[in-house]
Write a protein that holds these residues in place. Structure first.
Motif, PDB file in Angstrom:
ATOM      1  N   LEU A   1      -7.624  -1.843 -11.644  1.00  7.04           N
ATOM      2  CA  LEU A   1      -6.110  -2.543 -12.009  1.00  7.04           C
ATOM      3  C   LEU A   1      -5.413  -1.697 -13.141  1.00  7.04           C
ATOM      4  CD1 LEU A   1      -7.084  -6.179 -11.290  1.00  7.04           C
ATOM      5  CD2 LEU A   1      -6.097  -4.209 -10.023  1.00  7.04           C
ATOM      6  N   GLU A   2      -4.310  -1.520 -13.159  1.00  2.53           N
ATOM      7  CA  GLU A   2      -3.584  -0.679 -14.365  1.00  2.53           C
ATOM      8  C   GLU A   2      -2.207  -0.413 -13.956  1.00  2.53           C
ATOM      9  OE1 GLU A   2      -3.163   3.923 -14.252  1.00  2.53           O
ATOM     10  OE2 GLU A   2      -4.034   3.500 -11.829  1.00  2.53           O
ATOM     11  N   SER A   3      -1.499  -1.317 -15.572  1.00  3.50           N
ATOM     12  CA  SER A   3      -0.347  -1.537 -15.799  1.00  3.50           C
ATOM     13  C   SER A   3       1.011  -0.650 -15.372  1.00  3.50           C
ATOM     14  CB  SER A   3      -0.073  -1.692 -16.689  1.00  3.50           C
ATOM     15  OG  SER A   3      -0.733  -3.228 -17.986  1.00  3.50           O
ATOM     16  N   THR A   4       1.594  -0.977 -14.926  1.00  2.58           N
ATOM     17  CA  THR A   4       2.923   0.175 -14.954  1.00  2.58           C
ATOM     18  C   THR A   4       4.861   0.111 -15.725  1.00  2.58           C
ATOM     19  OG1 THR A   4       3.430  -0.506 -12.889  1.00  2.58           O
ATOM     20  CG2 THR A   4       1.418   1.312 -12.678  1.00  2.58           C
ATOM     21  N   ASP A   5       5.388   0.446 -15.045  1.00  8.31           N
ATOM     22  CA  ASP A   5       6.513  -0.018 -15.672  1.00  8.31           C
ATOM     23  C   ASP A   5       6.834  -1.440 -15.407  1.00  8.31           C
ATOM     24  OD1 ASP A   5       6.411   2.132 -17.785  1.00  8.31           O
ATOM     25  OD2 ASP A   5       7.708   3.439 -16.480  1.00  8.31           O
ATOM     26  N   VAL A   6       6.220  -1.181 -13.717  1.00  8.00           N
ATOM     27  CA  VAL A   6       7.093  -2.335 -13.460  1.00  8.00           C
ATOM     28  C   VAL A   6       6.163  -3.166 -12.607  1.00  8.00           C
ATOM     29  CG1 VAL A   6       8.807  -1.564 -12.059  1.00  8.00           C
ATOM     30  CG2 VAL A   6       6.916  -0.823 -10.734  1.00  8.00           C
ATOM     31  N   GLY A   7       4.831  -3.593 -13.250  1.00 10.15           N
ATOM     32  CA  GLY A   7       3.748  -4.206 -12.841  1.00 10.15           C
ATOM     33  C   GLY A   7       2.425  -3.484 -13.137  1.00 10.15           C
TER      34      GLY A   7
ATOM     35  N   VAL B   1       0.971  -0.976   0.068  1.00  8.23           N
ATOM     36  CA  VAL B   1       0.199   0.155   0.044  1.00  8.23           C
ATOM     37  C   VAL B   1       0.789   1.259   0.175  1.00  8.23           C
ATOM     38  CG1 VAL B   1      -2.394   1.591   1.330  1.00  8.23           C
ATOM     39  CG2 VAL B   1      -1.941  -1.346   1.496  1.00  8.23           C
ATOM     40  N   ILE B   2       1.055   2.110  -1.085  1.00  5.07           N
ATOM     41  CA  ILE B   2       1.860   3.245  -0.761  1.00  5.07           C
ATOM     42  C   ILE B   2       0.982   4.400  -0.334  1.00  5.07           C
ATOM     43  CG2 ILE B   2       2.657   2.314  -3.376  1.00  5.07           C
ATOM     44  CD1 ILE B   2       1.648   3.923  -4.965  1.00  5.07           C
ATOM     45  N   ASP B   3      -0.514   4.351  -0.249  1.00  7.11           N
ATOM     46  CA  ASP B   3      -1.530   5.680  -0.100  1.00  7.11           C
ATOM     47  C   ASP B   3      -2.387   5.199   0.240  1.00  7.11           C
ATOM     48  OD1 ASP B   3      -1.980   8.701   0.048  1.00  7.11           O
ATOM     49  OD2 ASP B   3      -2.788   8.504  -2.441  1.00  7.11           O
TER      50      ASP B   3
ATOM     51  N   GLN C   1      -2.617 -11.003 -13.531  1.00  6.17           N
ATOM     52  CA  GLN C   1      -2.658 -11.746 -12.414  1.00  6.17           C
ATOM     53  C   GLN C   1      -2.712 -11.007 -10.790  1.00  6.17           C
ATOM     54  OE1 GLN C   1       2.154 -12.809 -12.205  1.00  6.17           O
ATOM     55  NE2 GLN C   1       1.307 -13.646  -9.937  1.00  6.17           N
ATOM     56  N   VAL C   2      -3.041  -9.844 -10.768  1.00  5.11           N
ATOM     57  CA  VAL C   2      -3.315  -9.311 -10.004  1.00  5.11           C
ATOM     58  C   VAL C   2      -4.978  -9.445  -9.606  1.00  5.11           C
ATOM     59  CG1 VAL C   2      -3.404  -7.276  -8.715  1.00  5.11           C
ATOM     60  CG2 VAL C   2      -1.914  -8.117  -9.931  1.00  5.11           C
ATOM     61  N   TRP C   3      -5.791  -9.704 -11.032  1.00  3.20           N
ATOM     62  CA  TRP C   3      -6.981  -9.593 -10.592  1.00  3.20           C
ATOM     63  C   TRP C   3      -7.419 -10.906 -10.750  1.00  3.20           C
ATOM     64  CZ3 TRP C   3     -11.178  -7.354 -12.486  1.00  3.20           C
ATOM     65  CH2 TRP C   3     -12.043  -7.665 -12.969  1.00  3.20           C
ATOM     66  N   GLN C   4      -6.323 -11.935 -10.708  1.00  2.00           N
ATOM     67  CA  GLN C   4      -6.759 -13.218 -10.003  1.00  2.00           C
ATOM     68  C   GLN C   4      -6.739 -13.219  -8.416  1.00  2.00           C
ATOM     69  OE1 GLN C   4      -7.746 -16.641 -11.287  1.00  2.00           O
ATOM     70  NE2 GLN C   4      -7.825 -15.046 -13.362  1.00  2.00           N
ATOM     71  N   VAL C   5      -6.521 -12.315  -7.722  1.00  2.00           N
ATOM     72  CA  VAL C   5      -6.646 -12.391  -6.801  1.00  2.00           C
ATOM     73  C   VAL C   5      -8.097 -11.916  -5.780  1.00  2.00           C
ATOM     74  CG1 VAL C   5      -3.873 -12.294  -6.002  1.00  2.00           C
ATOM     75  CG2 VAL C   5      -5.481  -9.913  -5.862  1.00  2.00           C
ATOM     76  N   TRP C   6      -8.554 -11.875  -6.665  1.00  2.00           N
ATOM     77  CA  TRP C   6      -9.985 -10.937  -6.833  1.00  2.00           C
ATOM     78  C   TRP C   6     -11.302 -12.425  -7.014  1.00  2.00           C
ATOM     79  CZ3 TRP C   6     -11.617  -7.001  -3.631  1.00  2.00           C
ATOM     80  CH2 TRP C   6     -10.631  -5.571  -3.086  1.00  2.00           C
ATOM     81  N   GLU C   7     -10.421 -12.466  -7.919  1.00  5.72           N
ATOM     82  CA  GLU C   7     -11.585 -13.664  -9.294  1.00  5.72           C
ATOM     83  C   GLU C   7     -11.443 -14.510  -8.666  1.00  5.72           C
ATOM     84  OE1 GLU C   7     -12.460 -14.367 -13.821  1.00  5.72           O
ATOM     85  OE2 GLU C   7     -10.497 -14.404 -13.070  1.00  5.72           O
ATOM     86  N   ASP C   8     -10.685 -15.869  -7.936  1.00  5.33           N
ATOM     87  CA  ASP C   8     -10.275 -16.827  -7.609  1.00  5.33           C
ATOM     88  C   ASP C   8     -11.012 -17.015  -5.991  1.00  5.33           C
ATOM     89  OD1 ASP C   8      -9.161 -19.514  -6.169  1.00  5.33           O
ATOM     90  OD2 ASP C   8      -8.002 -18.831  -7.996  1.00  5.33           O
TER      91      ASP C   8
ATOM     92  N   GLU D   1       1.348  -0.898  -5.259  1.00  9.16           N
ATOM     93  CA  GLU D   1       1.734  -1.416  -6.503  1.00  9.16           C
ATOM     94  C   GLU D   1       2.154  -2.816  -5.628  1.00  9.16           C
ATOM     95  OE1 GLU D   1       4.043   1.599  -7.064  1.00  9.16           O
ATOM     96  OE2 GLU D   1       2.554   2.787  -7.901  1.00  9.16           O
ATOM     97  N   PHE D   2       2.360  -3.316  -7.444  1.00  5.64           N
ATOM     98  CA  PHE D   2       2.224  -5.209  -7.052  1.00  5.64           C
ATOM     99  C   PHE D   2       3.661  -5.408  -8.132  1.00  5.64           C
ATOM    100  CE2 PHE D   2      -1.876  -4.957  -5.125  1.00  5.64           C
ATOM    101  CZ  PHE D   2      -1.778  -4.951  -4.404  1.00  5.64           C
ATOM    102  N   ASP D   3       4.392  -5.725  -8.340  1.00  2.96           N
ATOM    103  CA  ASP D   3       5.278  -6.652  -9.330  1.00  2.96           C
ATOM    104  C   ASP D   3       5.165  -7.962  -9.557  1.00  2.96           C
ATOM    105  OD1 ASP D   3       7.767  -6.318 -10.493  1.00  2.96           O
ATOM    106  OD2 ASP D   3       9.239  -8.125  -9.403  1.00  2.96           O
TER     107      ASP D   3
END
Length: 161
Positions: free
Chosen positions: A115-121, A3-5, A27-34, A20-22
């Protein structure tokens, strides 16, 4: 910590978490769907969640409980109101009785997860909207901010497995 903010806006009746996640968005979507992944992080470490129902479709519902250190159970429900996989999820969230039914249909919050893509994840923004300032303050007094920080702090471990 992921958590950054965190922003509490009493005028807009919102509480916003940015994490933010690496890992890629899908893949992050799966932590909500599954539901098995979801229960590994939804509750704070001392209050783990168990999802007994998780129909991840628009109009679908979820029923869950979090189990406290003394074995006490805090029950909740979701009603999925919008899905735009893998970038947006909206749901209503409320307290439930022992059967998983809503305690009070008016005492509900609405969450929007993007969820949005960033340079690192992936950047995950979760905005919870409350029906009143009283509800926002009551949920804050119950430890919602710290609980969500701790809960979201477990997502990295879920993504790594």
């Amino acid at each position: 910590m992921t958590v950054i903010d965190v922003r509490k806006d009493p005028e807009a009746l919102t509480l916003t978490f940015v994490a933010e996640f690496d890992a890629p968005v899908e893949q992050v979507w799966q932590v909500w769907e599954d539901p098995r992944r979801l229960e590994r992080w939804w509750g704070p470490p001392t209050w783990p969640a168990t999802f007994v129902e998780h129909r991840f479709v628009v109009g679908g519902r979820s029923r869950y409980h979090m189990t406290g250190p003394e074995g006490e159970k805090a029950r909740g429900w979701w009603r999925i109101t919008a899905i735009d996989a893998p970038t947006r999820l909206e749901f209503d969230d409320g307290f439930a009785d022992e059967a998983g039914e809503p305690v009070d249909e008016k005492d509900v919050t609405h969450a929007v997860v993007t969820l949005e893509s960033t340079d690192v994840g992936t950047r995950m923004t979760t905005v919870t909207t409350f029906v009143s300032l009283e509800q926002l303050e009551r949920m804050a007094a119950m430890g919602m901010e710290e609980g969500m920080r701790e809960a979201m702090g477990q997502i990295d471990a879920v993504l790594a497995s």
